[in-house]
Design a protein around this motif. Structure first.
Motif, PDB file in Angstrom:
ATOM      1  N   GLY A 151      44.601  34.822  20.824  1.00  0.00           N
ATOM      2  CA  GLY A 151      44.502  35.681  21.993  1.00  0.00           C
ATOM      3  C   GLY A 151      44.379  34.812  23.228  1.00  0.00           C
ATOM      4  O   GLY A 151      44.404  33.576  23.146  1.00  0.00           O
ATOM      5  N   PHE A 152      44.210  35.432  24.389  1.00  0.00           N
ATOM      6  CA  PHE A 152      44.219  34.700  25.652  1.00  0.00           C
ATOM      7  C   PHE A 152      42.957  34.959  26.460  1.00  0.00           C
ATOM      8  O   PHE A 152      42.500  36.105  26.576  1.00  0.00           O
ATOM      9  CB  PHE A 152      45.459  35.066  26.475  1.00  0.00           C
ATOM     10  N   LEU A 153      42.402  33.905  27.022  1.00  0.00           N
ATOM     11  CA  LEU A 153      41.263  34.032  27.919  1.00  0.00           C
ATOM     12  C   LEU A 153      41.651  34.912  29.106  1.00  0.00           C
ATOM     13  O   LEU A 153      42.728  34.751  29.691  1.00  0.00           O
ATOM     14  CB  LEU A 153      40.811  32.654  28.403  1.00  0.00           C
ATOM     15  N   GLY A 154      40.771  35.825  29.444  1.00  0.00           N
ATOM     16  CA  GLY A 154      41.062  36.768  30.515  1.00  0.00           C
ATOM     17  C   GLY A 154      41.648  38.072  30.020  1.00  0.00           C
ATOM     18  O   GLY A 154      41.754  39.027  30.785  1.00  0.00           O
ATOM     19  N   GLY A 155      42.036  38.125  28.754  1.00  0.00           N
ATOM     20  CA  GLY A 155      42.653  39.334  28.220  1.00  0.00           C
ATOM     21  C   GLY A 155      41.650  40.457  28.034  1.00  0.00           C
ATOM     22  O   GLY A 155      40.460  40.235  27.816  1.00  0.00           O
ATOM     23  N   PHE A 156      42.137  41.672  28.139  1.00  0.00           N
ATOM     24  CA  PHE A 156      41.333  42.851  27.803  1.00  0.00           C
ATOM     25  C   PHE A 156      42.150  43.710  26.854  1.00  0.00           C
ATOM     26  O   PHE A 156      43.266  44.121  27.170  1.00  0.00           O
ATOM     27  CB  PHE A 156      40.956  43.666  29.043  1.00  0.00           C
ATOM     28  N   HIS A 157      41.559  44.000  25.691  1.00  0.00           N
ATOM     29  CA  HIS A 157      42.288  44.763  24.674  1.00  0.00           C
ATOM     30  C   HIS A 157      41.476  45.910  24.104  1.00  0.00           C
ATOM     31  O   HIS A 157      41.942  46.586  23.184  1.00  0.00           O
ATOM     32  CB  HIS A 157      42.732  43.823  23.550  1.00  0.00           C
ATOM     33  N   GLN A 232      48.714  40.186  32.722  1.00  0.00           N
ATOM     34  CA  GLN A 232      47.310  40.341  32.359  1.00  0.00           C
ATOM     35  C   GLN A 232      46.622  41.293  33.330  1.00  0.00           C
ATOM     36  O   GLN A 232      46.724  41.135  34.547  1.00  0.00           O
ATOM     37  CB  GLN A 232      46.618  38.980  32.351  1.00  0.00           C
ATOM     38  N   GLY A 233      45.924  42.276  32.781  1.00  0.00           N
ATOM     39  CA  GLY A 233      45.325  43.325  33.584  1.00  0.00           C
ATOM     40  C   GLY A 233      43.940  43.003  34.099  1.00  0.00           C
ATOM     41  O   GLY A 233      43.773  42.510  35.209  1.00  0.00           O
ATOM     42  N   GLU A 234      42.913  43.296  33.284  1.00  0.00           N
ATOM     43  CA  GLU A 234      41.538  43.095  33.720  1.00  0.00           C
ATOM     44  C   GLU A 234      41.260  41.645  34.113  1.00  0.00           C
ATOM     45  O   GLU A 234      40.342  41.365  34.874  1.00  0.00           O
ATOM     46  CB  GLU A 234      40.568  43.503  32.608  1.00  0.00           C
ATOM     47  N   GLY A 235      42.037  40.713  33.580  1.00  0.00           N
ATOM     48  CA  GLY A 235      41.831  39.303  33.883  1.00  0.00           C
ATOM     49  C   GLY A 235      42.244  38.902  35.287  1.00  0.00           C
ATOM     50  O   GLY A 235      42.026  37.755  35.695  1.00  0.00           O
ATOM     51  N   GLY A 236      42.858  39.825  36.053  1.00  0.00           N
ATOM     52  CA  GLY A 236      43.199  39.498  37.436  1.00  0.00           C
ATOM     53  C   GLY A 236      44.590  39.902  37.878  1.00  0.00           C
ATOM     54  O   GLY A 236      45.057  39.453  38.926  1.00  0.00           O
ATOM     55  N   TYR A 237      45.284  40.761  37.117  1.00  0.00           N
ATOM     56  CA  TYR A 237      46.664  41.133  37.436  1.00  0.00           C
ATOM     57  C   TYR A 237      47.522  39.877  37.586  1.00  0.00           C
ATOM     58  O   TYR A 237      48.213  39.668  38.588  1.00  0.00           O
ATOM     59  CB  TYR A 237      46.726  42.021  38.673  1.00  0.00           C
ATOM     60  N   LEU A 238      47.457  39.056  36.554  1.00  0.00           N
ATOM     61  CA  LEU A 238      48.168  37.778  36.556  1.00  0.00           C
ATOM     62  C   LEU A 238      49.573  37.944  35.995  1.00  0.00           C
ATOM     63  O   LEU A 238      49.758  38.449  34.884  1.00  0.00           O
ATOM     64  CB  LEU A 238      47.409  36.747  35.724  1.00  0.00           C
ATOM     65  N   VAL A 239      50.551  37.499  36.761  1.00  0.00           N
ATOM     66  CA  VAL A 239      51.953  37.519  36.333  1.00  0.00           C
ATOM     67  C   VAL A 239      52.286  36.145  35.766  1.00  0.00           C
ATOM     68  O   VAL A 239      52.144  35.133  36.460  1.00  0.00           O
ATOM     69  CB  VAL A 239      52.878  37.848  37.518  1.00  0.00           C
ATOM     70  N   PHE A 261      52.763  42.569  22.020  1.00  0.00           N
ATOM     71  CA  PHE A 261      52.583  42.775  23.453  1.00  0.00           C
ATOM     72  C   PHE A 261      51.666  43.969  23.664  1.00  0.00           C
ATOM     73  O   PHE A 261      51.967  45.080  23.201  1.00  0.00           O
ATOM     74  CB  PHE A 261      53.923  43.040  24.148  1.00  0.00           C
ATOM     75  N   ASP A 262      50.559  43.735  24.347  1.00  0.00           N
ATOM     76  CA  ASP A 262      49.667  44.820  24.751  1.00  0.00           C
ATOM     77  C   ASP A 262      50.157  45.335  26.098  1.00  0.00           C
ATOM     78  O   ASP A 262      49.934  44.725  27.138  1.00  0.00           O
ATOM     79  CB  ASP A 262      48.233  44.299  24.846  1.00  0.00           C
ATOM     80  N   GLU A 263      50.846  46.479  26.053  1.00  0.00           N
ATOM     81  CA  GLU A 263      51.381  47.106  27.270  1.00  0.00           C
ATOM     82  C   GLU A 263      50.568  48.348  27.630  1.00  0.00           C
ATOM     83  O   GLU A 263      51.065  49.255  28.294  1.00  0.00           O
ATOM     84  CB  GLU A 263      52.858  47.476  27.061  1.00  0.00           C
ATOM     85  N   VAL A 264      49.298  48.369  27.211  1.00  0.00           N
ATOM     86  CA  VAL A 264      48.458  49.530  27.473  1.00  0.00           C
ATOM     87  C   VAL A 264      48.357  49.809  28.971  1.00  0.00           C
ATOM     88  O   VAL A 264      48.458  50.958  29.402  1.00  0.00           O
ATOM     89  CB  VAL A 264      47.065  49.333  26.834  1.00  0.00           C
ATOM     90  N   LEU A 410      39.716  49.733  42.435  1.00  0.00           N
ATOM     91  CA  LEU A 410      38.927  49.019  41.450  1.00  0.00           C
ATOM     92  C   LEU A 410      39.239  47.530  41.563  1.00  0.00           C
ATOM     93  O   LEU A 410      40.250  47.134  42.148  1.00  0.00           O
ATOM     94  CB  LEU A 410      39.227  49.511  40.029  1.00  0.00           C
ATOM     95  N   ALA A 411      38.381  46.709  40.959  1.00  0.00           N
ATOM     96  CA  ALA A 411      38.581  45.263  40.963  1.00  0.00           C
ATOM     97  C   ALA A 411      39.022  44.798  39.587  1.00  0.00           C
ATOM     98  O   ALA A 411      38.979  45.537  38.598  1.00  0.00           O
ATOM     99  CB  ALA A 411      37.279  44.554  41.358  1.00  0.00           C
ATOM    100  N   CYS A 412      39.455  43.557  39.510  1.00  0.00           N
ATOM    101  CA  CYS A 412      39.732  42.906  38.237  1.00  0.00           C
ATOM    102  C   CYS A 412      39.607  41.399  38.460  1.00  0.00           C
ATOM    103  O   CYS A 412      39.539  40.933  39.599  1.00  0.00           O
ATOM    104  CB  CYS A 412      41.118  43.265  37.691  1.00  0.00           C
ATOM    105  N   GLY A 413      39.577  40.641  37.373  1.00  0.00           N
ATOM    106  CA  GLY A 413      39.407  39.214  37.504  1.00  0.00           C
ATOM    107  C   GLY A 413      38.087  38.880  38.175  1.00  0.00           C
ATOM    108  O   GLY A 413      37.140  39.666  38.180  1.00  0.00           O
ATOM    109  N   ALA A 414      38.013  37.695  38.762  1.00  0.00           N
ATOM    110  CA  ALA A 414      36.782  37.276  39.428  1.00  0.00           C
ATOM    111  C   ALA A 414      36.612  37.950  40.782  1.00  0.00           C
ATOM    112  O   ALA A 414      35.512  38.350  41.157  1.00  0.00           O
ATOM    113  CB  ALA A 414      36.774  35.755  39.595  1.00  0.00           C
ATOM    114  N   SER A 415      37.705  38.118  41.528  1.00  0.00           N
ATOM    115  CA  SER A 415      37.586  38.670  42.886  1.00  0.00           C
ATOM    116  C   SER A 415      38.920  39.246  43.357  1.00  0.00           C
ATOM    117  O   SER A 415      39.352  38.987  44.474  1.00  0.00           O
ATOM    118  CB  SER A 415      37.114  37.593  43.861  1.00  0.00           C
TER     119      SER A 415
END
Length: 448
Positions: A151-157, A232-239, A261-264, A410-415
């Motif tokens: 899995g990947f750091l920053g992921g939310f599943h 990546q979603g909750e981890g910061g909307y990372l592309v 692929f988690d496309e939730v 809402l927020a995601c990631g660190a900031s």
């Protein structure tokens, strides 16, 4: 913008008296684990506009955490649900009904396994994203007979025990629940804005890191699947950088590993395409869906290549509420709306939104980066330093001020402030949101 045309109207202090009373009642009977960010008590909604119980009117750019994909109370979805409810409310997945089969057919037609790789697909229906992830993990282990995962750091599943073992966007989600499911190894998610690997292509560096793991500590022959969010979603909307998902696909093919692929959060039109992985032309072996699939009704899906899912034997996996007729009716109507124009609207309006946020960033040095696809957009806030230190307190303050100004975020990631309005949102509503966001930034920076 003419004041008479504005969507937002705040007529009481927030929270208003009725909201305060409801929140006080709820505190006596509801779990304190719900991560509520500000005191919004909803009465009703239409499209991108919502009202609280005191009659205050807001623009909703959170959409129930990207769930209300067709907006609040879309008439086509509501009519589909009402029609299904008139016929029957439930029959277990031990039997058949039209809405369930029709949804399976739609998902099979739209699945990236078919559209990108030419392979037929099958689906298993459930109630949520975390249950879809659990099903995907079980399927991968069942088919491969292998015990390990990446899995990947920053992921939310999700937060159930299997999916929780992958979730790493905040340590608070795992705090107090160890041990979770064994056999999961986390690797970095490539983030060009915050590179972990100096002077390197971040996607290639992560792929090289995985290869090193395979050589040193995680035998590739024991890995059932790699689970990743295409964005990546909750981890910061990372592309991810171009080439990364294709590199994962090649790595999985090399070692007989399934790619999930988690496309939730990113799926069902959110990024301007039906599925986020289509931006890079990479098909998974298994995909998980939920959130926007049912426009607000609880539904999730595991979508897999037929060659994989057909290996499940009778009784290998099941549930009680999967394929509920009301949820399936909502999903069928949602997929029709997304395919018939809402994904295109997300791409068009999302491009305008990104442009407007880029203009805002030129006026506010605290906006470190604007990133995203379609209507899955993140605005990362930073301190005024060369290290790009996350501005956590500022991010929280902006979201709180936005609420008081009539904009739900809402927020995601660190900031990172994230923007995930309904796919029905118009350019005028985006422009109004930009005005509210500018005012919220000014107030937060002034300490108001």
């Amino acid at each position: 913008m003419n004041a008479a045309m504005k969507s937002v109207h705040i007529k009481t202090a927030l929270p208003g008296p009725k909201a305060q009373a409801l929140i006080a009642r709820d505190a006596e009977v509801s779990s304190p684990s719900y991560p509520r960010d500000y005191p919004f008590a909803m009465s009703h909604g239409r499209g991108t506009v919502v009202w609280d119980v005191d009659g205050n009117r807001f623009l909703d750019f959170a959409a129930g955490i990207a769930v209300c994909s067709t907006g609040h109370a879309h008439p086509q979805v509501v009519d589909a649900v009402k029609g299904a409810a008139d016929r029957f409310l439930h029959i277990s997945s031990d039997y058949w009904h039209e809405e369930m089969t029709a949804l399976g057919e739609r998902l099979a037609r739209l699945a990236p396994m078919r559209t990108l790789a030419g392979e037929p697909a099958m689906s298993f229906l459930c109630q949520s994203g975390t249950e879809a992830v659990e099903g995907a993990l079980k399927l991968a282990r069942y088919v491969t007979r292998r015990p390990r995962y990446l899995g990947f750091l920053g992921g939310f599943h999700g937060r159930t025990m299997g999916s929780l073992s992958f979730t790493s966007s905040k340590y608070t989600q795992q705090l107090g629940f160890a041990p979770t499911m064994p056999g999961v190894t986390h690797v970095p998610f490539p983030n060009p804005y915050r590179p972990l690997f100096a002077g390197a292509d971040q996607g290639k560096a992560v792929l090289d890191y995985i290869r090193l793991l395979f050589e040193r500590s995680v035998p590739a022959a024991e890995v059932a699947a790699i689970l990743v969010e295409p964005i990546q979603g909750e981890g910061g909307y990372l592309v991810p950088p171009d080439g990364f998902l294709a590199g994962l696909r090649a790595l999985c093919d090399e070692h007989g590993i399934l790619l999930i692929f988690d496309e939730v959060q990113a799926g069902v039109g959110r990024t301007g395409k039906m599925f986020a992985c289509e931006h890079w032309g990479v098909a998974p072996d298994i995909m998980t869906l939920a959130k926007g699939l049912g426009s607000g009704l609880p539904i999730g899906a595991v979508v897999a290549k037929r060659s994989i899912m057909s290996q499940w034997k009778r009784g290998a996996h099941g549930n009680t509420y999967g394929g509920n007729p009301l949820a399936c009716a909502a999903a069928n109507a949602t997929l029709d709306l997304v395919a018939e124009g809402l994904a295109d609207n997300a791409a068009r309006v999302g491009a305008h939104f990104m442009q407007r946020l880029g203009e805002l960033a030129r006026d506010y040095p605290c906006i470190g980066e604007v990133r995203g696809r379609g209507l899955m957009i993140g605005m990362e806030l930073i301190e005024n330093d060369a290290e790009r230190t996350p501005a956590r307190a500022l991010c929280e303050a902006v979201i709180t001020r936005a609420f008081h100004n009539g904009l739900l975020l809402l927020a995601c990631g660190a900031s990172t402030v994230r923007f995930m309005p309904p796919l029905t949102v118009g350019i005028g509503e985006v422009d109004e949101a930009i005005e509210l966001l500018r005012a919220s930034l000014d107030q937060a920076l002034a300490g108001a």
